[in-house]
Design an enzyme around this catalytic site. Structure first.
Site, PDB file in Angstrom:
ATOM      1  N   HIS A 107      -6.481   0.684  10.962  1.00 34.59           N
ATOM      2  CA  HIS A 107      -5.383   0.336   9.801  1.00 34.59           C
ATOM      3  C   HIS A 107      -4.143  -0.894   9.662  1.00 34.59           C
ATOM      4  O   HIS A 107      -3.657  -1.289   9.277  1.00 34.59           O
ATOM      5  CB  HIS A 107      -5.530   1.438   8.783  1.00 34.59           C
ATOM      6  CG  HIS A 107      -5.119   1.106   6.973  1.00 34.59           C
ATOM      7  ND1 HIS A 107      -6.173   0.750   6.420  1.00 34.59           N
ATOM      8  CD2 HIS A 107      -4.161   1.885   6.656  1.00 34.59           C
ATOM      9  CE1 HIS A 107      -5.684   0.685   4.844  1.00 34.59           C
ATOM     10  NE2 HIS A 107      -4.722   1.433   5.094  1.00 34.59           N
TER      11      HIS A 107
ATOM     12  N   GLN B 295      -2.489  -5.152   0.044  1.00 29.36           N
ATOM     13  CA  GLN B 295      -2.666  -4.301   1.579  1.00 29.36           C
ATOM     14  C   GLN B 295      -2.905  -3.227   1.482  1.00 29.36           C
ATOM     15  O   GLN B 295      -1.961  -1.869   0.360  1.00 29.36           O
ATOM     16  CB  GLN B 295      -1.886  -4.562   2.165  1.00 29.36           C
ATOM     17  CG  GLN B 295      -1.790  -3.793   3.672  1.00 29.36           C
ATOM     18  CD  GLN B 295      -1.371  -2.268   3.963  1.00 29.36           C
ATOM     19  OE1 GLN B 295      -0.615  -1.377   3.204  1.00 29.36           O
ATOM     20  NE2 GLN B 295      -2.274  -1.818   5.333  1.00 29.36           N
ATOM     21  N   SER B 296      -3.940  -2.157   1.301  1.00 22.68           N
ATOM     22  CA  SER B 296      -4.618  -1.245   1.287  1.00 22.68           C
ATOM     23  C   SER B 296      -4.640  -0.655  -0.031  1.00 22.68           C
ATOM     24  O   SER B 296      -5.237  -1.015  -1.267  1.00 22.68           O
ATOM     25  CB  SER B 296      -3.948   0.019   2.340  1.00 22.68           C
ATOM     26  OG  SER B 296      -4.638   1.144   2.173  1.00 22.68           O
ATOM     27  N   ALA B 297      -4.069   0.357  -0.807  1.00 24.98           N
ATOM     28  CA  ALA B 297      -4.219   0.859  -2.020  1.00 24.98           C
ATOM     29  C   ALA B 297      -3.300  -1.015  -2.618  1.00 24.98           C
ATOM     30  O   ALA B 297      -4.136  -0.426  -3.990  1.00 24.98           O
ATOM     31  CB  ALA B 297      -3.381   2.663  -1.960  1.00 24.98           C
TER      32      ALA B 297
ATOM     33  N   GLY C 144       0.893  -1.363   0.062  1.00 29.75           N
ATOM     34  CA  GLY C 144       0.398  -0.149   0.015  1.00 29.75           C
ATOM     35  C   GLY C 144       1.232   1.137   0.255  1.00 29.75           C
ATOM     36  O   GLY C 144       1.578   1.156  -0.212  1.00 29.75           O
ATOM     37  N   GLY C 145       0.102   2.284   0.511  1.00 29.03           N
ATOM     38  CA  GLY C 145       1.073   3.405   0.353  1.00 29.03           C
ATOM     39  C   GLY C 145       0.192   5.296  -0.367  1.00 29.03           C
ATOM     40  O   GLY C 145       0.372   5.742  -0.794  1.00 29.03           O
ATOM     41  N   ALA C 146      -1.343   4.494   0.168  1.00 26.45           N
ATOM     42  CA  ALA C 146      -2.273   6.050  -0.629  1.00 26.45           C
ATOM     43  C   ALA C 146      -1.967   6.779  -2.150  1.00 26.45           C
ATOM     44  O   ALA C 146      -2.381   7.321  -2.715  1.00 26.45           O
ATOM     45  CB  ALA C 146      -1.704   6.918   0.141  1.00 26.45           C
TER      46      ALA C 146
ATOM     47  N   ASP D  15     -11.294   0.531  11.310  1.00 21.49           N
ATOM     48  CA  ASP D  15      -9.771   1.346  10.340  1.00 21.49           C
ATOM     49  C   ASP D  15     -11.030   2.347   9.879  1.00 21.49           C
ATOM     50  O   ASP D  15     -11.775   2.181   8.884  1.00 21.49           O
ATOM     51  CB  ASP D  15     -10.021   0.439   9.156  1.00 21.49           C
ATOM     52  CG  ASP D  15      -8.916   0.591   8.099  1.00 21.49           C
ATOM     53  OD1 ASP D  15      -8.980   1.556   8.098  1.00 21.49           O
ATOM     54  OD2 ASP D  15      -8.472  -0.816   7.489  1.00 21.49           O
TER      55      ASP D  15
END
Length: 476
Positions: free
Chosen positions: A417, A282-284, A211-213, A385
């Site tokens: 999160h 994960q995430s983004a 991830g990392g936006a 989250d």
């Protein structure tokens, strides 16, 4: 109040990214082209961004270019490769050389590179991480909201520093980590490979998208997960990809897909089992991986589409704390500080939000057959989250289930999160999400399940009081 940002308007191309801003001339440079270089723009003044976004250093970086579950699958050559100019032959030679170098390093009986080289690599990686963090701050602005969040991030990082130091030492100095394996011709087309200590036979493999936006994603973010899973006899390939503003979401998905293709078709050369490849994000990264998986299955159902890997090569997909319906998330992200103008620039405009929303794509009745061919899907999410609400995973799992996919969501009560990805692994002992993940991967493998049952608990990396304080100040 946050600093005002002029909106990014009318991204006319899938690959167009907001231009950089030159305060001296007050003129925007042309948006990057498909390969990350400069291209023609429509109206420079309509695309101004308040914060400058140089990324020439990424383009100038030196780049070394690049089985199905059933052995009958023969990957085809992608159209771009078929139409490549004569120089493509040289690129293939460089890719082959890079793979051979990686293989030879594995047979080096675990010997490290000279200490000076390791220190230089560590310095280089630190520079990249610092540059990515500064890039994120430039895009998010310097208003009150982000000043407080930046301070919170600093406190959060300091509190978890004992764990980060241990993970960093493992990442740079462990003989089980193969860093920077080249999978493509473009900047950031690299992956890190985490190997189990005991390589006595083909190992299951997790292809992981960090991830990392969509702005600061980096392959090293997966080092803690790679360490955890390698201890359980599972190989992990952390795939890097280019970020915004160098590229937009379409090219991020393309990079991820190319990295997945490399893992599927070459992991046997590194001791992985090509019949047990799992995709995880994960995430983004969960969003990007889901987009790549859906795009691939749609291509395979189309006529005349050429592909270099198949969804049949993926045994299962795991999404961790991901967002899958961008239409529902765009305003939520705006309220959290990822401003609408920036987010629409990342996603190639408002008209592309549906196209890059896996939840909405899977609801299209015209591609129901393609969607039904997806591998089993398991989505992990914490109910506390507040970066991406857990309903994102719950709703996507329900959509896939209605489309005929074996899908489920697993929600962890009270987890945030970062709890599932950072705090819980650093706490040591029993980790519910890790146990669930390993249980899925080792299902049907009696020997592996027996080892899991007697596996010693992971050691604590950070004192509990510091973990609780980090959770309290976390900006995520």
């Amino acid at each position: 109040m946050p600093s005002p940002l002029l909106p990014i308007t009318n991204p006319s191309s899938r690959h167009a990214a907001p231009p950089s801003f030159d305060p001296a001339s007050s003129l925007a440079s042309p948006p990057p082209s498909k390969d990350g270089g400069a291209g023609p723009g429509d109206d420079p003044m309509a695309n101004l961004l308040l914060i400058s976004s140089p990324f020439d250093d990424e383009k100038a970086a030196s780049v070394r270019p690049l089985l199905s579950r059933a052995s009958s699958y023969a990957p085809t050559v992608p159209p771009a490769a078929a139409a490549a100019p004569p120089s493509g032959f040289q690129q293939q030679r460089r890719r082959r050389s890079a793979s051979e170098n990686s293989l030879s390093s594995m047979s080096d009986n675990g010997r490290h590179q000279p200490l000076g080289r390791e220190v230089a690599d560590a310095a280089s990686e630190t520079f990249v991480l610092t540059r990515l963090s500064l890039k994120l701050l430039r895009y998010l602005g310097v208003g009150y909201r982000w000043i407080t969040r930046f301070l919170a991030l600093g406190c959060y990082s300091l509190l978890l520093m004992p764990g980060f130091v241990q993970v960093g030492y493992y990442y740079f100095f462990s003989s089980q980590v193969r860093r920077g394996i080249v999978y493509g011709d473009l900047p950031r087309n690299r992956l890190d490979l985490y190997l189990p200590k005991n390589m006595d036979g083909p190992k299951p493999v997790v292809a992981f998208i960090t991830g990392g936006a969509w702005i600061i994603g980096y392959k090293a973010w997966g080092s803690l997960l790679g360490q955890q899973l390698s201890e359980r006899d599972i190989m992990v390939a952390c795939i890097d990809y280019r970020n915004f503003p160098q590229v937009t979401i379409g090219d991020m998905v393309k990079d991820a897909s190319q990295g997945i293709s490399f893992v599927c078709n070459h992991i046997a050369e590194y001791g992985g089992d090509p019949n047990r490849v799992y995709l995880m994000g994960q995430s983004a990264g969960a969003h990007i991986a889901a987009c790549a998986l859906l795009e691939q299955t749609i291509k395979e159902c189309g006529e005349g589409e050429s592909t270099s890997w198949s969804v049949s090569q993926i045994k299962a997909y795991f999404g961790l704390s991901g967002g899958y319906n961008l239409l529902e998330l765009v305003d939520y992200f705006h309220s959290r500080g990822l401003y609408r103008s920036i987010f629409l620039g990342i996603m190639e405009g408002e008209q592309s939000l549906q196209r890059f929303s896996p939840d909405l794509v899977a609801q299209d009745p015209n591609i129901r057959i393609a969607v039904s061919r997806l591998p089993p899907v398991t989505l992990f999410h914490g109910t506390a989250d507040y970066s991406i609400p857990s309903d994102a995973s719950k709703n996507f799992a329900e959509t896939l289930h209605r489309a005929g996919v074996k899908a489920e969501s697993i929600l962890y009560k009270g987890k945030t999160h970062t709890d599932l990805f950072l705090q819980d692994p650093m706490r040591g002992g029993k980790d519910d999400m890790l146990e669930d993940l390993v249980g899925y991967i080792h299902a049907g493998d009696t020997e592996a399940l027996t080892k899991d049952a007697v596996a010693p608990p992971r050691r604590r990396m950070v004192p509990e009081c510091m973990l609780k304080l980090a959770r309290a100040v976390s900006p995520f």
